[in-house]
Design a protein around this motif. Structure first.
Motif, PDB file in Angstrom:
ATOM      1  N   ILE A  24      10.569  16.946  -2.721  1.00 43.73           N
ATOM      2  CA  ILE A  24       9.820  16.390  -3.336  1.00 43.73           C
ATOM      3  C   ILE A  24      10.176  15.156  -4.838  1.00 43.73           C
ATOM      4  CG2 ILE A  24       7.257  16.426  -4.522  1.00 43.73           C
ATOM      5  CD1 ILE A  24       6.620  19.001  -3.074  1.00 43.73           C
ATOM      6  N   THR A  25       9.909  13.960  -4.532  1.00 44.92           N
ATOM      7  CA  THR A  25      10.295  13.241  -5.804  1.00 44.92           C
ATOM      8  C   THR A  25       9.026  12.861  -6.475  1.00 44.92           C
ATOM      9  OG1 THR A  25       9.594  11.446  -4.072  1.00 44.92           O
ATOM     10  CG2 THR A  25      12.015  12.026  -3.548  1.00 44.92           C
ATOM     11  N   SER A  26       7.631  13.331  -6.502  1.00 40.84           N
ATOM     12  CA  SER A  26       6.891  12.336  -7.218  1.00 40.84           C
ATOM     13  C   SER A  26       5.248  13.267  -6.821  1.00 40.84           C
ATOM     14  CB  SER A  26       6.469  10.991  -7.338  1.00 40.84           C
ATOM     15  OG  SER A  26       5.607  10.760  -8.142  1.00 40.84           O
ATOM     16  N   MET A  27       4.809  13.586  -7.934  1.00 40.90           N
ATOM     17  CA  MET A  27       3.611  14.672  -7.311  1.00 40.90           C
ATOM     18  C   MET A  27       2.701  13.141  -8.121  1.00 40.90           C
ATOM     19  SD  MET A  27       4.281  17.228  -6.824  1.00 40.90           S
ATOM     20  CE  MET A  27       2.547  19.389  -7.072  1.00 40.90           C
ATOM     21  N   ALA A  28       2.592  12.100  -8.326  1.00 43.83           N
ATOM     22  CA  ALA A  28       1.959  10.819  -8.689  1.00 43.83           C
ATOM     23  C   ALA A  28       0.844  10.513  -7.816  1.00 43.83           C
ATOM     24  CB  ALA A  28       2.831  10.009  -9.814  1.00 43.83           C
ATOM     25  N   PRO A  29      -0.218  10.393  -8.185  1.00 49.44           N
ATOM     26  CA  PRO A  29      -1.405   9.604  -6.821  1.00 49.44           C
ATOM     27  C   PRO A  29      -0.509   8.743  -6.378  1.00 49.44           C
ATOM     28  CG  PRO A  29      -1.359   8.188  -9.206  1.00 49.44           C
ATOM     29  CD  PRO A  29      -0.753   9.539  -9.135  1.00 49.44           C
ATOM     30  N   THR A  30      -1.547   8.236  -5.242  1.00 58.25           N
ATOM     31  CA  THR A  30      -0.103   7.067  -3.925  1.00 58.25           C
ATOM     32  C   THR A  30      -1.240   6.467  -4.510  1.00 58.25           C
ATOM     33  OG1 THR A  30       0.813   9.040  -2.649  1.00 58.25           O
ATOM     34  CG2 THR A  30       0.128   6.279  -1.774  1.00 58.25           C
ATOM     35  N   ILE A  31      -0.450   4.483  -4.834  1.00 55.45           N
ATOM     36  CA  ILE A  31      -1.488   3.865  -5.161  1.00 55.45           C
ATOM     37  C   ILE A  31      -1.698   2.223  -3.679  1.00 55.45           C
ATOM     38  CG2 ILE A  31      -1.739   1.641  -6.922  1.00 55.45           C
ATOM     39  CD1 ILE A  31      -2.384   4.573  -7.776  1.00 55.45           C
ATOM     40  N   ASP A  32      -2.371   1.921  -3.466  1.00 56.79           N
ATOM     41  CA  ASP A  32      -2.623   1.211  -2.626  1.00 56.79           C
ATOM     42  C   ASP A  32      -2.534  -0.196  -2.870  1.00 56.79           C
ATOM     43  OD1 ASP A  32      -3.511  -0.605  -0.491  1.00 56.79           O
ATOM     44  OD2 ASP A  32      -4.945   0.053   0.194  1.00 56.79           O
ATOM     45  N   PRO A  33      -1.825  -1.407  -3.440  1.00 53.52           N
ATOM     46  CA  PRO A  33      -1.190  -2.428  -3.880  1.00 53.52           C
ATOM     47  C   PRO A  33      -3.275  -3.361  -3.720  1.00 53.52           C
ATOM     48  CG  PRO A  33       0.215  -2.315  -2.638  1.00 53.52           C
ATOM     49  CD  PRO A  33      -0.711  -1.635  -2.440  1.00 53.52           C
ATOM     50  N   THR A  34      -3.882  -3.428  -2.217  1.00 48.35           N
ATOM     51  CA  THR A  34      -4.451  -3.704  -1.772  1.00 48.35           C
ATOM     52  C   THR A  34      -5.902  -3.768  -2.968  1.00 48.35           C
ATOM     53  OG1 THR A  34      -3.958  -4.448   0.469  1.00 48.35           O
ATOM     54  CG2 THR A  34      -6.644  -4.800  -0.433  1.00 48.35           C
ATOM     55  N   THR A  36      -5.851  -2.718  -5.527  1.00 50.30           N
ATOM     56  CA  THR A  36      -5.346  -2.974  -7.274  1.00 50.30           C
ATOM     57  C   THR A  36      -5.519  -5.090  -7.102  1.00 50.30           C
ATOM     58  OG1 THR A  36      -3.512  -3.211  -6.865  1.00 50.30           O
ATOM     59  CG2 THR A  36      -4.244  -1.282  -7.743  1.00 50.30           C
ATOM     60  N   GLY A  37      -5.838  -5.360  -6.180  1.00 52.43           N
ATOM     61  CA  GLY A  37      -6.044  -6.906  -6.676  1.00 52.43           C
ATOM     62  C   GLY A  37      -4.482  -7.115  -5.499  1.00 52.43           C
ATOM     63  N   PHE A  38      -4.120  -6.568  -5.150  1.00 46.15           N
ATOM     64  CA  PHE A  38      -2.939  -7.625  -4.366  1.00 46.15           C
ATOM     65  C   PHE A  38      -2.432  -7.028  -2.837  1.00 46.15           C
ATOM     66  CE2 PHE A  38      -1.604  -6.438  -8.883  1.00 46.15           C
ATOM     67  CZ  PHE A  38      -1.204  -7.812  -9.260  1.00 46.15           C
ATOM     68  N   PRO A  39      -3.516  -8.044  -1.937  1.00 46.52           N
ATOM     69  CA  PRO A  39      -3.699  -8.008  -0.840  1.00 46.52           C
ATOM     70  C   PRO A  39      -2.819  -8.416   0.247  1.00 46.52           C
ATOM     71  CG  PRO A  39      -5.054  -9.501  -1.750  1.00 46.52           C
ATOM     72  CD  PRO A  39      -4.405  -9.236  -2.736  1.00 46.52           C
ATOM     73  N   VAL A  40      -1.738  -9.146  -0.461  1.00 46.56           N
ATOM     74  CA  VAL A  40      -0.956 -10.049   0.659  1.00 46.56           C
ATOM     75  C   VAL A  40       0.402  -9.512   0.262  1.00 46.56           C
ATOM     76  CG1 VAL A  40       0.592 -11.799   0.324  1.00 46.56           C
ATOM     77  CG2 VAL A  40      -2.062 -12.940   0.168  1.00 46.56           C
ATOM     78  N   VAL A  51      10.494  -6.535  -1.214  1.00 45.09           N
ATOM     79  CA  VAL A  51       9.025  -5.690  -0.535  1.00 45.09           C
ATOM     80  C   VAL A  51       7.992  -6.051  -2.106  1.00 45.09           C
ATOM     81  CG1 VAL A  51       6.972  -4.084   0.541  1.00 45.09           C
ATOM     82  CG2 VAL A  51       9.515  -3.746   0.827  1.00 45.09           C
ATOM     83  N   ALA A  52       7.194  -6.800  -1.642  1.00 51.55           N
ATOM     84  CA  ALA A  52       6.247  -7.617  -2.181  1.00 51.55           C
ATOM     85  C   ALA A  52       5.581  -7.858  -2.616  1.00 51.55           C
ATOM     86  CB  ALA A  52       7.022  -9.025  -3.313  1.00 51.55           C
ATOM     87  N   VAL A  53       4.049  -7.872  -3.451  1.00 47.89           N
ATOM     88  CA  VAL A  53       2.655  -7.758  -3.134  1.00 47.89           C
ATOM     89  C   VAL A  53       2.531  -9.009  -3.857  1.00 47.89           C
ATOM     90  CG1 VAL A  53       2.412  -5.562  -2.210  1.00 47.89           C
ATOM     91  CG2 VAL A  53       2.072  -6.516  -4.488  1.00 47.89           C
ATOM     92  N   ALA A  54       1.374  -9.945  -3.775  1.00 48.26           N
ATOM     93  CA  ALA A  54       0.488 -10.814  -4.362  1.00 48.26           C
ATOM     94  C   ALA A  54      -0.697 -10.877  -4.294  1.00 48.26           C
ATOM     95  CB  ALA A  54       1.361 -12.351  -4.031  1.00 48.26           C
TER      96      ALA A  54
END
Length: 167
Positions: A54-64, A66-70, A112-115
Motif C-alpha cells: 500500500i503506497t498511499s491512503m490518499a484519495p484518487t483524483i479524477d483529472p477530468t 478537476t477541469g483537465f478533461p484532455v 502522461v499529461a493532462v490539459a
C-alpha cells in the motif's frame, strides 16, 4: 501466515479490497466487516504500508473532474548525456504531468499529461519539450478510457492463489 510467493494472503486481499472499495471505513469498521480484531487489521495495514504494497491512503483524483478533461501520452526521445534525472526533475515541475516512465524502444520516456483543452495541451507539450536534452516528442491524445490504472484485480488474484490466513 499462509502468504503466497507474492507475500499476500487471503486476509491481506480482503483488507485491501475493503479499503479500496470503502476508503473511509476506518480500522474499526474494517475489523467489524471482516470479523477480525481491530489490532489485526491495524497490524496488517502497517505491514502492507511498510512493505510498500500500500503506497498511499490518499484519495484518487479524477483529472477530468478537476477541469483537465484532455489526456495525452507523450513519448520523449532524449539526448543521452547526463541520464534522465534532470528530465524527470523538469517534468516534475509541470503540474499537468501526472506520470512519467523510463521505457524501452525507440523512445526513452513516456509521459502522461493532462490539459484543459486541446489548445491548452499544446502549451503543456511546449513546456515538456523545452528541456534541452529532449530531442523529439510524439504525442497521442486519448479519445476514450476503457480501463483506468487499477491494481485491485492483481491483489485479489494474488490473495486467491495464497493459502487462507488465520485471523
Amino acid at each position: 501466515m499462509g502468504a503466497g510467493i507474492d507475500g499476500l494472503d487471503g486476509l491481506d486481499g480482503r483488507i485491501i479490497t475493503l479499503f479500496t472499495q470503502q476508503p473511509s471505513i476506518g480500522v474499526l469498521g474494517a475489523s467489524r466487516d471482516l470479523g477480525v480484531a481491530r489490532g489485526t487489521v491495524q497490524a496488517r495495514l502497517d505491514r502492507l504500508i511498510e512493505r510498500g504494497v500500500i503506497t498511499s491512503m490518499a484519495p484518487t483524483i479524477d483529472p477530468t473532474a478537476t477541469g483537465f478533461p484532455v489526456m495525452a501520452f507523450c513519448q520523449l526521445q532524449i539526448r543521452q548525456t547526463t541520464g534522465q534525472t534532470p528530465i524527470a526533475s523538469h517534468l516534475g515541475a509541470i503540474p499537468e504531468v501526472i506520470e512519467a516512465y523510463t521505457i524501452t524502444g525507440s523512445f526513452d520516456m513516456l509521459v502522461v499529461a493532462v490539459a484543459r483543452s486541446n489548445a491548452d495541451l499544446q502549451r503543456v507539450i511546449d513546456s515538456i519539450v523545452e528541456h534541452e536534452q529532449i530531442e523529439r516528442a510524439s504525442t497521442q491524445i486519448v479519445l476514450a478510457t476503457h480501463i483506468t490504472r487499477r491494481t485491485l484485480p492483481l491483489v485479489q488474484a494474488a490473495a486467491a492463489q495464497a493459502q487462507p490466513a488465520d485471523a
